[in-house]
Design a protein around this motif. Structure first.
Motif, short mmCIF file in Angstrom:
data_model
loop_
_atom_site.label_atom_id
_atom_site.label_comp_id
_atom_site.label_asym_id
_atom_site.label_seq_id
_atom_site.Cartn_x
_atom_site.Cartn_y
_atom_site.Cartn_z
N GLY A 71 55.84 44.35 39.56
CA GLY A 71 55.69 45.79 39.58
C GLY A 71 54.46 46.24 38.83
O GLY A 71 53.87 45.52 38.04
N ALA A 72 54.04 47.47 39.09
CA ALA A 72 52.85 48.00 38.45
C ALA A 72 53.12 48.31 36.99
O ALA A 72 54.23 48.62 36.58
CB ALA A 72 52.40 49.26 39.18
N SER A 73 52.10 48.23 36.19
CA SER A 73 52.21 48.58 34.79
C SER A 73 52.48 50.07 34.67
O SER A 73 52.06 50.87 35.48
CB SER A 73 50.90 48.23 34.07
OG SER A 73 50.85 48.82 32.80
N ALA A 74 53.22 50.46 33.60
CA ALA A 74 53.49 51.87 33.37
C ALA A 74 52.22 52.59 32.93
O ALA A 74 52.11 53.80 33.07
CB ALA A 74 54.60 52.01 32.31
N GLU A 75 51.26 51.86 32.38
CA GLU A 75 50.04 52.47 31.89
C GLU A 75 49.06 52.67 33.03
O GLU A 75 48.86 51.80 33.87
CB GLU A 75 49.39 51.59 30.82
CG GLU A 75 48.13 52.21 30.22
CD GLU A 75 47.49 51.33 29.17
OE1 GLU A 75 46.48 51.74 28.59
OE2 GLU A 75 48.02 50.22 28.94
N ALA A 96 47.28 48.39 36.14
CA ALA A 96 47.40 46.92 36.15
C ALA A 96 48.60 46.56 37.00
O ALA A 96 49.68 47.15 36.88
CB ALA A 96 47.56 46.39 34.74
N GLU A 97 48.41 45.57 37.87
CA GLU A 97 49.50 45.10 38.72
C GLU A 97 49.39 43.57 38.79
O GLU A 97 48.49 43.04 39.42
CB GLU A 97 49.40 45.71 40.11
CG GLU A 97 50.60 45.41 41.01
CD GLU A 97 50.50 46.14 42.34
OE1 GLU A 97 49.98 45.55 43.29
OE2 GLU A 97 50.92 47.31 42.39
N ASP A 168 40.23 41.37 40.12
CA ASP A 168 40.81 40.53 39.07
C ASP A 168 39.73 40.03 38.11
O ASP A 168 39.95 39.08 37.36
CB ASP A 168 41.59 39.35 39.67
CG ASP A 168 40.72 38.43 40.52
OD1 ASP A 168 39.50 38.70 40.64
OD2 ASP A 168 41.25 37.45 41.06
N THR A 169 38.57 40.68 38.14
CA THR A 169 37.46 40.25 37.29
C THR A 169 37.41 40.99 35.96
O THR A 169 36.65 40.61 35.07
CB THR A 169 36.11 40.42 38.01
OG1 THR A 169 35.94 41.80 38.35
CG2 THR A 169 36.07 39.59 39.28
N VAL A 170 38.18 42.07 35.83
CA VAL A 170 38.24 42.83 34.59
C VAL A 170 39.68 43.25 34.33
O VAL A 170 40.52 43.24 35.24
CB VAL A 170 37.34 44.08 34.64
CG1 VAL A 170 35.87 43.71 34.55
CG2 VAL A 170 37.61 44.91 35.89
N THR A 171 39.97 43.63 33.09
CA THR A 171 41.30 44.09 32.71
C THR A 171 41.24 45.56 32.32
O THR A 171 40.15 46.14 32.17
CB THR A 171 41.84 43.29 31.51
OG1 THR A 171 41.01 43.56 30.36
CG2 THR A 171 41.81 41.78 31.81
N LEU A 172 42.41 46.17 32.13
CA LEU A 172 42.46 47.56 31.69
C LEU A 172 41.71 47.75 30.38
O LEU A 172 40.96 48.72 30.21
CB LEU A 172 43.91 48.01 31.53
CG LEU A 172 44.66 48.50 32.77
CD1 LEU A 172 46.08 48.89 32.38
CD2 LEU A 172 43.96 49.67 33.43
N ASP A 173 41.93 46.84 29.44
CA ASP A 173 41.26 46.95 28.14
C ASP A 173 39.74 46.90 28.28
O ASP A 173 39.01 47.55 27.54
CB ASP A 173 41.73 45.84 27.20
CG ASP A 173 43.16 46.02 26.75
OD1 ASP A 173 43.67 47.17 26.83
OD2 ASP A 173 43.79 45.04 26.32
N GLN A 174 39.27 46.11 29.24
CA GLN A 174 37.83 45.94 29.39
C GLN A 174 37.15 47.12 30.08
O GLN A 174 35.95 47.34 29.88
CB GLN A 174 37.54 44.64 30.16
CG GLN A 174 37.86 43.39 29.36
CD GLN A 174 37.89 42.13 30.20
OE1 GLN A 174 38.01 42.18 31.42
NE2 GLN A 174 37.76 40.98 29.55
N VAL A 175 37.90 47.90 30.87
CA VAL A 175 37.28 49.05 31.54
C VAL A 175 37.56 50.37 30.82
O VAL A 175 36.85 51.36 31.05
CB VAL A 175 37.74 49.16 33.01
CG1 VAL A 175 37.37 47.90 33.77
CG2 VAL A 175 39.22 49.46 33.12
#
Length: 224
Positions: A71-75, A96-97, A168-175
């Motif tokens: 499932g998708a992240s709540a954030e 994020a999923e 899939d090359t970056v994460t939530l924290d990185q963007v």
């Protein structure tokens, strides 16, 4: 003539018989039906409604998110895209999923055609948006396409666009805190064949490798 006697049933004899009869009656009137699934017994409800929260199955919640590893992240991170004049031209949502991000962009008032779409290094959108720096790069500095490169945004004849893409090359924290840029032209992702001739040599030049030849920056928004 021998006298006859009438023997009355003992309560010790009658009680078990009545118990067996009552059990048989209850079994015949039960609303429970047998299941054809091995090792299961279907739930049986009488006139009372099912307990709250059990209608969707054991352990379920609205939307079916609980216990779902896919499932998708709540954030979710949001972006408000503005053009050089400060007018709103679109929005983006990033969630994020699993092990990737899902980026949804909706835009209007843009020139029809393909537009390069990238995360950039800095979270500033001033002037001509060059303050946003170059394409976001995570890991090897000379990798092409860059980590921040996304699928190009295709704008229709009416100036509107909608894109749902994954990376899939970056994460939530990185963007988070970086910028999302829409360019004026299409992105070639540095995909220039070696036979391509240019001044000074062949193949992609530094501008192509660093920008994808996507042209100027027409919209910008800070990811947050």
């Amino acid at each position: 003539m021998a006298s006859s006697t009438t023997r009355r049933p003992s309560w010790r004899t009658v009680t078990p018989v009545l118990a067996v009869a009552a059990f048989g009656l209850a079994a015949c009137t039960s609303s429970q039906e047998s299941s054809d699934v091995a090792g299961t017994t279907p739930p049986v409800w009488t006139s009372s409604p099912a307990p709250a929260g059990e209608a969707g199955g054991h352990g379920s919640t609205p939307g079916g998110r609980e216990g779902d590893d896919h499932g998708a992240s709540a954030e979710a991170l949001e972006v408000e895209l503005k053009d050089g004049a400060g007018a709103d031209v679109g929005t983006a949502t990033i969630i994020a999923e699993g092990n990737h991000l899902v980026v949804t962009v909706e835009a209007q008032g843009l020139t029809p055609g393909f537009h390069g779409l990238h995360f950039h290094q800095n979270g500033t959108c001033e002037g001509d948006f060059t303050s946003a720096g170059g394409h976001l790069q995570v890991g090897a500095a000379d990798a092409h396409p860059s980590s921040g490169d996304l699928t190009s945004l295709q704008v229709g004849a009416d100036g509107t666009a909608k894109l749902v893409t994954r990376t899939d090359t970056v994460t939530l924290d990185q963007v988070e805190g970086k910028s999302l840029i829409v360019h004026s032209g299409a992105d070639n992702f540095g995909n220039i064949p070696p036979r391509y001739t240019r001044e000074g040599g062949t193949g992609p030049d530094e501008t192509t490798l660093s920008t994808g030849d996507a042209g100027s920056r027409v919209a910008c928004g800070v990811v947050g």
